[in-house]
Design an enzyme around this catalytic site. Structure first.
Site, PDB file in Angstrom:
ATOM      1  N   ASN A  50       0.851  -1.178   0.000  1.00 30.39           N
ATOM      2  CA  ASN A  50       0.000   0.000   0.000  1.00 30.39           C
ATOM      3  C   ASN A  50       0.896   1.239   0.000  1.00 30.39           C
ATOM      4  OD1 ASN A  50      -2.404   1.598   0.279  1.00 30.39           O
ATOM      5  ND2 ASN A  50      -1.927   1.855   2.452  1.00 30.39           N
TER       6      ASN A  50
ATOM      7  N   ASP B 218      -2.832   0.822   7.869  1.00 29.19           N
ATOM      8  CA  ASP B 218      -1.594   1.623   7.718  1.00 29.19           C
ATOM      9  C   ASP B 218      -0.523   1.244   8.748  1.00 29.19           C
ATOM     10  OD1 ASP B 218      -2.893   3.029   5.666  1.00 29.19           O
ATOM     11  OD2 ASP B 218      -3.726   4.479   7.059  1.00 29.19           O
TER      12      ASP B 218
ATOM     13  N   HIS C  36       0.843   5.202   1.317  1.00 26.79           N
ATOM     14  CA  HIS C  36       0.097   6.057   2.242  1.00 26.79           C
ATOM     15  C   HIS C  36       0.744   7.439   2.263  1.00 26.79           C
ATOM     16  CE1 HIS C  36      -2.460   7.095   5.591  1.00 26.79           C
ATOM     17  NE2 HIS C  36      -1.396   7.605   6.185  1.00 26.79           N
TER      18      HIS C  36
ATOM     19  N   SER D 130       4.789   6.833   2.449  1.00 23.60           N
ATOM     20  CA  SER D 130       5.354   5.549   2.850  1.00 23.60           C
ATOM     21  C   SER D 130       4.759   4.444   1.980  1.00 23.60           C
ATOM     22  CB  SER D 130       4.987   5.215   4.306  1.00 23.60           C
ATOM     23  OG  SER D 130       5.340   6.267   5.185  1.00 23.60           O
TER      24      SER D 130
HETATM   25  C1  GAR Z   1      -2.665   8.957  -2.820  1.00 23.47           C
HETATM   26  O1  GAR Z   1      -2.158  10.122  -2.258  1.00 23.47           O
HETATM   27  C2  GAR Z   1      -2.478   7.789  -1.888  1.00 23.47           C
HETATM   28  O2  GAR Z   1      -1.284   7.839  -1.148  1.00 23.47           O
HETATM   29  C3  GAR Z   1      -3.669   7.936  -0.985  1.00 23.47           C
HETATM   30  O3  GAR Z   1      -4.725   8.296  -1.839  1.00 23.47           O
HETATM   31  C4  GAR Z   1      -4.195   9.024  -2.945  1.00 23.47           C
HETATM   32  C5  GAR Z   1      -4.690   8.365  -4.194  1.00 23.47           C
HETATM   33  O4  GAR Z   1      -4.344   9.136  -5.307  1.00 23.47           O
HETATM   34  N1  GAR Z   1      -3.953   6.706  -0.282  1.00 23.47           N
HETATM   35  C6  GAR Z   1      -4.451   6.660   0.929  1.00 23.47           C
HETATM   36  O5  GAR Z   1      -4.776   7.650   1.567  1.00 23.47           O
HETATM   37  C7  GAR Z   1      -4.632   5.277   1.493  1.00 23.47           C
HETATM   38  N2  GAR Z   1      -4.706   5.297   2.906  1.00 23.47           N
HETATM   39  P1  GAR Z   1      -4.264   8.460  -6.740  1.00 23.47           P
HETATM   40  O6  GAR Z   1      -5.626   7.790  -6.978  1.00 23.47           O
HETATM   41  O7  GAR Z   1      -4.070   9.627  -7.669  1.00 23.47           O
HETATM   42  O8  GAR Z   1      -3.142   7.498  -6.760  1.00 23.47           O
END
Ligand code: GAR
Length: 219
Positions: A111, A149, A113, A140
């Site tokens: 994942n 997480d 984060h 991370s």
């Molecule tokens: C990203 O910033 C990712 O790190 C976060 O959601 C966004 C997705 O953007 N993920 C989380 O918060 C998971 N806990 P994306 O769809 O443009 O990749």
């Protein structure tokens, strides 16, 4: 037969991290092959980007399953099995997974984060970092375990929090680093370079960091 790890990317939204992984995996020498992009929402914008790149896509809507997370995951598992998936990269996948699913994929699911874990798990990480007044923030990549997480951390990238930052400017600075970090981390994973020692991730043959410290303010 391809020796590249058959990888699914799971998304819920725009899919910019997915796009970064697809771009890296377009190189035949990249150790992961993206064989499926799976979304839990039919309106996830990333689906169209994946289809444009010629990657098979699937939608398993989570909403109709309500609180029955196990049934939702069983439907996802059927899609993953149908595509012969051996590795999962969560990329903005906004559903909490059960212990049954995380257990089945233990050591085979990553994942990304948007914080320097263990700081700021959960949602609204950039707003919380600003509110806390931290000078360094970041992202991370970690292995997924039942605790949200909480899994072993493979890699992190730090960025400065600058005077005048708001949630959007800070998110953009972190996101640019996400797009560099995740393809590297998935490659290590797919190439079998990640092992666990005392519950922590060890990455064999990972390059040394390019700087010994990031200071903010610089001094
Ligand atoms: C990203 O910033 C990712 O790190 C976060 O959601 C966004 C997705 O953007 N993920 C989380 O918060 C998971 N806990 P994306 O769809 O443009 O990749």
């Amino acid at each position: 037969m391809s020796l590249r790890a058959r990888t699914a990317i799971l998304i819920s939204g725009r899919g910019s991290n997915m796009a970064a992984l697809l771009a890296a995996a377009a190189d035949p020498a990249y150790p992961a092959e993206i064989v499926l992009v799976l979304a839990n929402r039919a309106d996830a914008a990333g689906l169209a980007r994946a289809a444009e790149a010629g990657i098979p896509t699937a939608v398993v809507e989570s909403r109709p399953f309500g609180k029955d997370r196990a049934a939702f995951e069983a439907a996802m598992s059927a899609e993953l099995a149908r595509h012969g998936v051996t590795l999962i990269a969560l990329a903005g996948f906004m559903r909490v997974l059960t212990e049954g699913f995380t257990g089945a994929w233990e050591g085979r699911m990553l994942n990304i984060h948007p914080s320097l874990l263990p700081a700021f798990p959960g949602l609204d990480t950039h707003a919380r970092a600003l509110a806390a007044g931290v000078r360094l923030h970041g992202c991370s990549v970690h292995l997924v375990t039942p605790g949200v997480d909480e899994g072993p951390i493979l890699a992190q990238a730090a960025v400065p929090v600058l005077a005048g930052d708001d949630e959007a400017t800070l998110a953009a600075r972190v996101l640019a680093e996400e797009h560099r970090l995740y393809p590297a981390a998935l490659a290590w994973m797919a190439a079998g370079q990640v092992s666990l020692r005392d519950g922590r991730a060890v990455v064999a043959a990972a390059p040394a960091p390019t700087a010994t410290a990031l200071r903010n303010p610089g001094c």
